[in-house]
Design an enzyme around this catalytic site. Structure first.
Site, PDB file in Angstrom:
ATOM      1  N   ASP A  38     -19.867   2.836   4.003  1.00 48.50           N
ATOM      2  CA  ASP A  38     -20.897   1.905   4.452  1.00 48.50           C
ATOM      3  C   ASP A  38     -21.991   1.718   3.405  1.00 48.50           C
ATOM      4  O   ASP A  38     -22.492   2.687   2.840  1.00 48.50           O
ATOM      5  CB  ASP A  38     -21.520   2.419   5.759  1.00 48.50           C
ATOM      6  CG  ASP A  38     -22.328   1.322   6.436  1.00 48.50           C
ATOM      7  OD1 ASP A  38     -21.905   0.149   6.387  1.00 48.50           O
ATOM      8  OD2 ASP A  38     -23.387   1.647   6.990  1.00 48.50           O
ATOM      9  N   ASP A  39     -22.345   0.465   3.179  1.00 47.82           N
ATOM     10  CA  ASP A  39     -23.443   0.147   2.269  1.00 47.82           C
ATOM     11  C   ASP A  39     -23.187   0.784   0.904  1.00 47.82           C
ATOM     12  O   ASP A  39     -23.929   1.675   0.460  1.00 47.82           O
ATOM     13  CB  ASP A  39     -24.756   0.693   2.861  1.00 47.82           C
ATOM     14  CG  ASP A  39     -25.848  -0.371   2.830  1.00 47.82           C
ATOM     15  OD1 ASP A  39     -25.630  -1.427   2.228  1.00 47.82           O
ATOM     16  OD2 ASP A  39     -26.919  -0.124   3.400  1.00 47.82           O
ATOM     17  N   LYS A  98     -29.390  -9.890  12.338  1.00 45.93           N
ATOM     18  CA  LYS A  98     -30.401  -8.844  12.476  1.00 45.93           C
ATOM     19  C   LYS A  98     -31.796  -9.440  12.666  1.00 45.93           C
ATOM     20  O   LYS A  98     -32.536  -9.048  13.571  1.00 45.93           O
ATOM     21  CB  LYS A  98     -30.387  -7.978  11.216  1.00 45.93           C
ATOM     22  CG  LYS A  98     -31.329  -6.799  11.285  1.00 45.93           C
ATOM     23  CD  LYS A  98     -31.157  -5.924  10.051  1.00 45.93           C
ATOM     24  CE  LYS A  98     -32.140  -4.758  10.047  1.00 45.93           C
ATOM     25  NZ  LYS A  98     -32.010  -3.982   8.807  1.00 45.93           N
ATOM     26  N   LYS A 152     -22.153  -6.593   8.914  1.00 47.11           N
ATOM     27  CA  LYS A 152     -20.986  -5.959   8.299  1.00 47.11           C
ATOM     28  C   LYS A 152     -20.691  -4.588   8.903  1.00 47.11           C
ATOM     29  O   LYS A 152     -19.543  -4.286   9.259  1.00 47.11           O
ATOM     30  CB  LYS A 152     -21.237  -5.778   6.797  1.00 47.11           C
ATOM     31  CG  LYS A 152     -21.521  -7.067   6.060  1.00 47.11           C
ATOM     32  CD  LYS A 152     -21.943  -6.834   4.631  1.00 47.11           C
ATOM     33  CE  LYS A 152     -23.271  -6.133   4.461  1.00 47.11           C
ATOM     34  NZ  LYS A 152     -24.422  -6.914   4.957  1.00 47.11           N
ATOM     35  N   THR A 153     -21.724  -3.775   9.004  1.00 53.22           N
ATOM     36  CA  THR A 153     -21.510  -2.424   9.511  1.00 53.22           C
ATOM     37  C   THR A 153     -21.066  -2.465  10.971  1.00 53.22           C
ATOM     38  O   THR A 153     -20.167  -1.711  11.373  1.00 53.22           O
ATOM     39  CB  THR A 153     -22.798  -1.595   9.353  1.00 53.22           C
ATOM     40  OG1 THR A 153     -23.180  -1.595   7.979  1.00 53.22           O
ATOM     41  CG2 THR A 153     -22.597  -0.169   9.830  1.00 53.22           C
ATOM     42  N   LYS A 165      -7.767   4.179  -4.964  1.00 51.83           N
ATOM     43  CA  LYS A 165      -6.402   3.903  -5.451  1.00 51.83           C
ATOM     44  C   LYS A 165      -5.451   5.064  -5.235  1.00 51.83           C
ATOM     45  O   LYS A 165      -4.251   4.924  -5.453  1.00 51.83           O
ATOM     46  CB  LYS A 165      -6.453   3.579  -6.946  1.00 51.83           C
ATOM     47  CG  LYS A 165      -6.814   2.153  -7.268  1.00 51.83           C
ATOM     48  CD  LYS A 165      -6.490   1.904  -8.725  1.00 51.83           C
ATOM     49  CE  LYS A 165      -6.664   0.461  -9.104  1.00 51.83           C
ATOM     50  NZ  LYS A 165      -6.401   0.291 -10.550  1.00 51.83           N
TER      51      LYS A 165
HETATM   52  N1  ATP Z   1       8.864  -3.463 -11.747  1.00 57.24           N
HETATM   53  C1  ATP Z   1       8.438  -3.086 -10.538  1.00 57.24           C
HETATM   54  N2  ATP Z   1       9.222  -3.096  -9.472  1.00 57.24           N
HETATM   55  C2  ATP Z   1       8.769  -2.728  -8.272  1.00 57.24           C
HETATM   56  N3  ATP Z   1       7.541  -2.318  -8.003  1.00 57.24           N
HETATM   57  C3  ATP Z   1       6.686  -2.292  -9.058  1.00 57.24           C
HETATM   58  C4  ATP Z   1       7.075  -2.654 -10.347  1.00 57.24           C
HETATM   59  N4  ATP Z   1       6.006  -2.517 -11.160  1.00 57.24           N
HETATM   60  C5  ATP Z   1       5.005  -2.079 -10.379  1.00 57.24           C
HETATM   61  N5  ATP Z   1       5.414  -1.946  -9.126  1.00 57.24           N
HETATM   62  C6  ATP Z   1       4.600  -1.510  -8.007  1.00 57.24           C
HETATM   63  O1  ATP Z   1       3.420  -2.304  -8.028  1.00 57.24           O
HETATM   64  C7  ATP Z   1       2.276  -1.505  -7.769  1.00 57.24           C
HETATM   65  C8  ATP Z   1       1.347  -1.608  -8.958  1.00 57.24           C
HETATM   66  O2  ATP Z   1       1.965  -1.083 -10.107  1.00 57.24           O
HETATM   67  P1  ATP Z   1       1.224  -0.123 -11.114  1.00 57.24           P
HETATM   68  O3  ATP Z   1       0.379   0.862 -10.410  1.00 57.24           O
HETATM   69  O4  ATP Z   1       2.219   0.394 -12.072  1.00 57.24           O
HETATM   70  O5  ATP Z   1       0.322  -1.199 -11.804  1.00 57.24           O
HETATM   71  P2  ATP Z   1      -0.805  -0.945 -12.877  1.00 57.24           P
HETATM   72  O6  ATP Z   1      -0.755  -2.081 -13.843  1.00 57.24           O
HETATM   73  O7  ATP Z   1      -0.699   0.446 -13.404  1.00 57.24           O
HETATM   74  O8  ATP Z   1      -2.092  -1.076 -11.961  1.00 57.24           O
HETATM   75  P3  ATP Z   1      -3.568  -0.570 -12.280  1.00 57.24           P
HETATM   76  O9  ATP Z   1      -4.171  -1.589 -13.216  1.00 57.24           O
HETATM   77  O10 ATP Z   1      -4.217  -0.586 -10.951  1.00 57.24           O
HETATM   78  O11 ATP Z   1      -3.462   0.812 -12.881  1.00 57.24           O
HETATM   79  C9  ATP Z   1       2.773  -0.103  -7.520  1.00 57.24           C
HETATM   80  O12 ATP Z   1       2.911   0.091  -6.160  1.00 57.24           O
HETATM   81  C10 ATP Z   1       4.137  -0.078  -8.157  1.00 57.24           C
HETATM   82  O13 ATP Z   1       4.998   0.812  -7.497  1.00 57.24           O
HETATM   83  N1  ATP Z   2     -21.908  -9.330  16.600  1.00 60.85           N
HETATM   84  C1  ATP Z   2     -23.039  -8.720  16.916  1.00 60.85           C
HETATM   85  N2  ATP Z   2     -23.531  -8.746  18.150  1.00 60.85           N
HETATM   86  C2  ATP Z   2     -24.686  -8.135  18.436  1.00 60.85           C
HETATM   87  N3  ATP Z   2     -25.440  -7.477  17.569  1.00 60.85           N
HETATM   88  C3  ATP Z   2     -24.982  -7.423  16.306  1.00 60.85           C
HETATM   89  C4  ATP Z   2     -23.797  -8.027  15.909  1.00 60.85           C
HETATM   90  N4  ATP Z   2     -23.614  -7.811  14.593  1.00 60.85           N
HETATM   91  C5  ATP Z   2     -24.688  -7.095  14.189  1.00 60.85           C
HETATM   92  N5  ATP Z   2     -25.487  -6.861  15.209  1.00 60.85           N
HETATM   93  C6  ATP Z   2     -26.749  -6.127  15.147  1.00 60.85           C
HETATM   94  O1  ATP Z   2     -27.483  -6.693  14.070  1.00 60.85           O
HETATM   95  C7  ATP Z   2     -28.107  -5.678  13.317  1.00 60.85           C
HETATM   96  C8  ATP Z   2     -27.615  -5.767  11.890  1.00 60.85           C
HETATM   97  O2  ATP Z   2     -26.217  -5.531  11.878  1.00 60.85           O
HETATM   98  P1  ATP Z   2     -25.543  -4.583  10.784  1.00 60.85           P
HETATM   99  O3  ATP Z   2     -26.353  -3.374  10.522  1.00 60.85           O
HETATM  100  O4  ATP Z   2     -24.128  -4.394  11.143  1.00 60.85           O
HETATM  101  O5  ATP Z   2     -25.655  -5.559   9.542  1.00 60.85           O
HETATM  102  P2  ATP Z   2     -25.269  -5.239   8.052  1.00 60.85           P
HETATM  103  O6  ATP Z   2     -24.672  -6.479   7.485  1.00 60.85           O
HETATM  104  O7  ATP Z   2     -24.473  -3.986   7.983  1.00 60.85           O
HETATM  105  O8  ATP Z   2     -26.687  -5.006   7.427  1.00 60.85           O
HETATM  106  P3  ATP Z   2     -27.073  -4.288   6.066  1.00 60.85           P
HETATM  107  O9  ATP Z   2     -26.801  -5.304   4.988  1.00 60.85           O
HETATM  108  O10 ATP Z   2     -28.524  -4.011   6.244  1.00 60.85           O
HETATM  109  O11 ATP Z   2     -26.232  -3.055   5.968  1.00 60.85           O
HETATM  110  C9  ATP Z   2     -27.763  -4.376  14.007  1.00 60.85           C
HETATM  111  O12 ATP Z   2     -28.807  -4.002  14.858  1.00 60.85           O
HETATM  112  C10 ATP Z   2     -26.540  -4.669  14.808  1.00 60.85           C
HETATM  113  O13 ATP Z   2     -26.466  -3.864  15.963  1.00 60.85           O
HETATM  114 MG    MG Z   3     -24.771  -2.222   6.953  1.00 58.04          MG
END
Ligand code: ATP
Ligand code: ATP
Ligand code: MG
Ligand code: ATP
Ligand code: ATP
Ligand code: ATP
Ligand code: ATP
Ligand code: MG
Ligand code: MG
Ligand code: MG
Ligand code: MG
Ligand code: MG
Lengths: 263, 263, 263, 263, 263, 263
Positions: free
Chosen positions: D124-125, D226, D70-71, D152
């Protein structure tokens, strides 16, 4: 304010007795054989502490439901013992203080007692001293540990101490806290049963003798001495006649009062 | 700021009454026999405290669902008692304060009351005083212990005190906190049932008499006086006629309002 | 830094409106009758608070899944109310502050509102204000208690206040915190169902009209307005044509985007 | 030391890239179509953030078992994006710091990013940032809340931000923390299955081509990239020939190594 | 006060022996073969520590019900060992101290012992040292960890140490704390069974020989030596003859005492 | 005292070796093939770290029951490695220190190791480093997180590090703490089974060869090397002949010792 807190708890001798007297303000009525048995047993401990050379420390716990008369019993025994040091440890004097201050105060009472040849300490309402609440359950472990250790610490040579605890906690809780194991003996102070209520009502002489049985029948199977006394006093205030205490209580009004508080 | 916090809670006498008056701002409507029974019982306690020499302390708890009128009842009784010391202990004056400060404030109200021959203290919304939340559950044990001790502490000689608590907590919780055991009596303040709603609506005279039964039928089996009053007020603002309060509410619009708030 | 924290939250009037405007940055699309019903109900409350003499305080809670448009709705109502005091209380301005500081900031907003004849306060994302997480569950009880008390405190004479809360917490949790009991009314802001998605997509005019039904069919039974808008925007960037917004979205690429985010 | 802590996290630009480079020290091998799909999706987000005017903030979570890559994936995308601000937030730079300091450091990275037109932040992590452990479970709620709010918070006008999180936590836990709801998208980075192991082994060219299938068969159904790389390196040191990397690994010794680490 | 706390625990040599003597104030009665077996085993350890070059550290735990004689046994062995350094670590000397102070005191005793060629340390009533209570369960993990590490730390070259712990905790709890695994050996000190009670009563010579069997039959199946001695002393005070210890106890009064403490 | 704490842990090189030597005070006996397998595997890791350019960090965990010889094994490998930096991190040097100080000490050992081209760090008795107790369970999450991060942090360019952990924790616990996932490999160090006990007893040459089988048969199915050595030493002190080590142990007395410690 730690020092002033200690000051509050260090009343002159007379004051201590006054505090004890307040716990049996309305005199001691005969509450039947079960209360009498407890009284007799604790008085035997008073004698044992006084006379025996092998028992420098005895501890007993009075446990029973809320308002059953535990504190009044303990205070009575203390007053009647004639011991030179009698002190009641009560949460009333420790409101709002910190755990550590409370521990210091409790410990101080024990250490003061070690200076007297014969002492009685009443640990009143242990659940309040421990700040116990059954939700959790929560309580002050610091205070509990202090009490557990003090209950087992042998007084210095030539000093003798009787500790009387009171508590409304359930046995299961007391056991979980090793309080049952730590007190030498635990004694139950029960609520009144009908025959005992009758004894109390007759002693109070507030009903027409013909009414006593009916009054008792109207009550629950079990009532605390505290609640019974409150109810009698409530009924005695009927119809504006409250101040003429010697007048008898009308049965009809007694039933009404009972109904009001039992909703 | 501890001192200033205490200042805030130390209103002159008139102020205390004003605060109480705010709890029954819209007057006291007749909410039926169940509310009346509670009122009568507490008034009997007011008399008992006033007259009896054997009952220096009485404590009763008004418990019931949110908005059922508990605080209004307690405030009414306080105002009508004519006692020289009446104080309401409320979380509104303690927002954001620390537990220990709140304890000190509550304790101070009790100690002030000990200086008056006759006093009433209202512990309003005990769950808020305790900072209670059922997740956990969590609450301030320090404040609970303070209240438990104060509810049992006998006032000094010649002083008499009636404590009225209010709470929406369930019985099970109140019992776990030993609050039911600690208050002398607990009384239930219920929500309105249909016949009681009808009484209230008739007293308010906001519907055409012919509409009252239909209005009641549209409501749930049970509603708090608080919610009923809010709904009536909402319906009374219909069609821009909001300011002409004496005009009757149209039943159709009442139903719409009901629908809006019941989604 | 407490004072500077308060400074941050004390924006000049214009700033407050700007913050609100940011919550409906992309305008308000018609999300169907369910959203419309909520809008209408809250606007009725705005009127009730404005006109009634008997309702100085009204509180309502908008609850619904994450991204369903709760904050946008609340902000819209605030802007359109024309009230002289409108403020949004949001965790975004309180990152990393201590519980007590947050309480002080929230309390200050309420006390500021008491100085204006007509006010609206938006308690946005109550779970974030409370620092809630369902593992435990954990949250700031200090902040919860502050909010619970403020939601019931009647403004001073002549002041009127509407509080709109928003939350994605489950009903069960809201109830455990007595938030459902404490708000006068709670209203559900739902996610979009297919017919509502269609309305939104048609209003956006991003698909060839012939493609709209197919696009809707490819979506889940339920989607938040937030996720739908993100997906549309993602699809609109296809093939480097991202800047030509007026060009229609190719259905095939829309399906690919959908697949990418649904793994 | 708070300031010096911040200093540590404020590396010059080159340094940041160096840190990222360290996460893919051994180059990026082809790990099969599933890894490729994740890579492609996140690169689409990079483009969307760069081009769209309506999406100033995108957040995606790479989740999968420990060591699945992942990293390395996140770092690769960051390096290849060409964005002017790329920073990795990692527990390695925060060992032993207090929660509040960690929050301040994380918040600072976001606020720094708001000054750049295009930014990528890698959280990360996340379990390590949160100090998570499944016994309890326990974690820093203060840090979690900080992250939830930052994920957010819309960047200021004209600023655009892509946040990539990585985590090995189970979905159930991520959901309980509302992390799944809060990230716009979550993508799974899986361990290698046999066909993918084969691809990796062939690319590494460490076995005689005839041995690859046997080597794969000896492995478990699933292995992290890994662990596979560690095992290969262990086997490559056999018989003192460790430095001659170009020599092929003897299958027998490979099996022995496998057995040693699988006890 | 940390230093003064340490002072208290640093008694001159004679004082230490006095403290130990107090633990077997009433002499050591023969409590039967089970107690004798424990005594013999621990004495074998005393010899092993003294003579062996390969065992610089031995640790054994005496566990058994409350009042069974554990502390008396440990103290006896200490006194009889003739080792130059013998110290008892007891909660009695640490009332109200903070965890960290207690740890420092315990650690100091071990470090003092490292200066003597041959040492015995008694960790008395480990549950009290740990501030253990089964509600929770709660205890001081800081003190537990300190003890766990000290119980395994090899004394410096040429120094030898025997640690004897005592505890009434259940095996399950001791195991959960890895105390059973950490002590080299654990030995059970049981309550008295009827045949052992008889031995004790005969040795005390307080009954008419003809009465001993009846007295034993009246007792429970199992009793602690502590409770038996208390009961005997209680009965010995009968009828004001308390001071004439040599007079025999009347069986009837013995039964009455038994009944009093068994309610 | 933080600095002095660090001083304590910063022994000159010789001192470190001396500490390690103390962990195998009585030499290393052959405990059978299972112990030998562990030894060989870890020695392979020593070689891999030394030679490979791709593995700058390897971590392995020795886990097994209390007293099975884990620390002795780790110490042996460290001493025999010939690496310029070898350090054992042990709770013995951290008694009573605060979590944050312990973290700083552990971190310092790792950072010191980064200055040496080849290093071995032994994290001995991880449960004690973590202050773990299974009641709760409780442990220092701060220390756990520190260790988890350090176990994954790649040393700077050109530095190589082998970390050997030891623990008696159950696999389930180790997994809950992600310790199994975090260490590259975990290896089991078991207790002795009868055939292995025989090997040990024969190597020690303390019994008449004819007695060895009988001695083994008298033992449990499984015993730790630690307990076996203690028992042998106990038996060797028999009848005052303790100092003549070369004399054989009498089988009868061996059985008696066994019985004493197995009550
Ligand atoms: N009626 C609408 N028309 C257009 N865009 C909308 C409308 N309602 C919400 N949005 C857009 O959708 C997104 C999510 O809306 P909002 O943040 O109000 O949701 P929320 O229910 O408050 O979410 P959260 O649970 O994360 O707080 C925002 O970008 C907002 O601008
Ligand atoms: N695609 C790849 N090719 C070669 N080496 C890789 C590749 N992906 C990961 N590695 C190597 O494998 C090892 C583990 O990878 P990495 O740390 O990204 O895993 P991770 O999912 O982040 O692990 P953790 O859950 O421990 O955080 C590292 O040494 C990294 O360099
Ligand atoms: Mg990692
Ligand atoms: N034997 C008695 N005769 C007369 N009054 C009594 C008697 N026992 C108790 N009372 C009175 O009854 C009331 C309750 O008694 P007391 O306080 O001793 O009960 P308690 O068991 O200690 O109650 P709590 O559980 O609340 O501590 C007191 O007013 C006390 O004076
Ligand atoms: N008998 C009554 N007549 C008229 N109005 C009443 C009456 N009782 C209560 N109210 C009004 O109803 C509302 C709710 O009453 P109150 O605050 O006393 O209820 P409560 O049970 O204390 O509520 P809570 O559980 O929220 O504390 C208040 O506005 C109050 O003025
Ligand atoms: N063998 C004995 N002969 C005479 N008295 C004894 C004997 N053993 C114990 N006692 C006495 O019995 C009492 C209890 O003994 P001790 O305190 O040693 O028990 P314990 O098991 O340590 O109790 P606890 O569990 O409370 O710590 C003490 O007064 C002690 O003097
Ligand atoms: N192979 C061996 N030969 C001789 N003695 C050994 C051997 N292994 C261990 N010992 C001895 O056995 C005792 C226990 O060993 P060690 O402390 O290494 O066990 P451990 O598994 O680390 O125990 P713990 O779980 O208590 O940490 C020590 O005295 C050690 O010197
Ligand atoms: Mg009492
Ligand atoms: Mg109320
Ligand atoms: Mg919102
Ligand atoms: Mg003992
Ligand atoms: Mg070890």
């Amino acid at each position: 304010d730690f020092l002033s807190a200690l000051d509050e708890v260090k009343p002159a001798f007379g004051a201590a007795i006054n505090t004890l007297e307040m716990c049996r303000l309305n005199g001691m009525l005969n509450c039947g054989t079960r209360h009498a048995h407890v009284l007799k047993t604790v008085k035997t401990f008073v004698e044992q502490v006084k006379k025996s050379k092998r028992t420098p420390l005895l501890t007993c716990l009075l446990e029973g439901p809320s308002g059953s008369g535990k504190t009044a019993l303990a205070a009575s025994i203390g007053i009647d013992s004639g011991f030179p040091f009698i002190k009641i440890v009560s949460a009333e004097n420790m409101i709002g203080l910190q755990e550590s201050t409370k521990c210091a105060m409790i410990t101080k009472v024990f250490e003061d007692s070690y200076k007297s040849p014969l002492s009685i300490i009443i640990l009143d309402d242990i659940e309040r001293l421990l700040e116990f609440v059954s939700i959790g359950p929560r309580f002050s472990n610091v205070i509990l540990q202090t009490i557990l250790v003090l209950l087992k610490r042998i007084p210095p040579k030539g000093r003798k101490l009787l500790v009387i605890g009171t508590s409304s906690l359930e046995d299961k809780i007391l056991e979980s806290m090793t309080l049952l194991d730590t007190f030498n003996v635990d004694l139950n102070v029960p609520n009144l049963k009908p025959s005992e209520m009758k004894q109390v009502l007759e002693a109070l002489d507030v009903f027409d003798p013909a009414d006593v049985d009916n009054a008792v029948t109207a009550l629950d199977e079990e009532i605390s001495i505290k609640r019974l006394l409150m109810l009698i006093d409530m009924a005695a205030q009927a119809g504006g006649k409250g101040t003429h205490v010697h007048q008898k209580i009308e049965l009809g009004y007694f039933f009404k009062c009972l109904q009001m508080i039992n909703t």
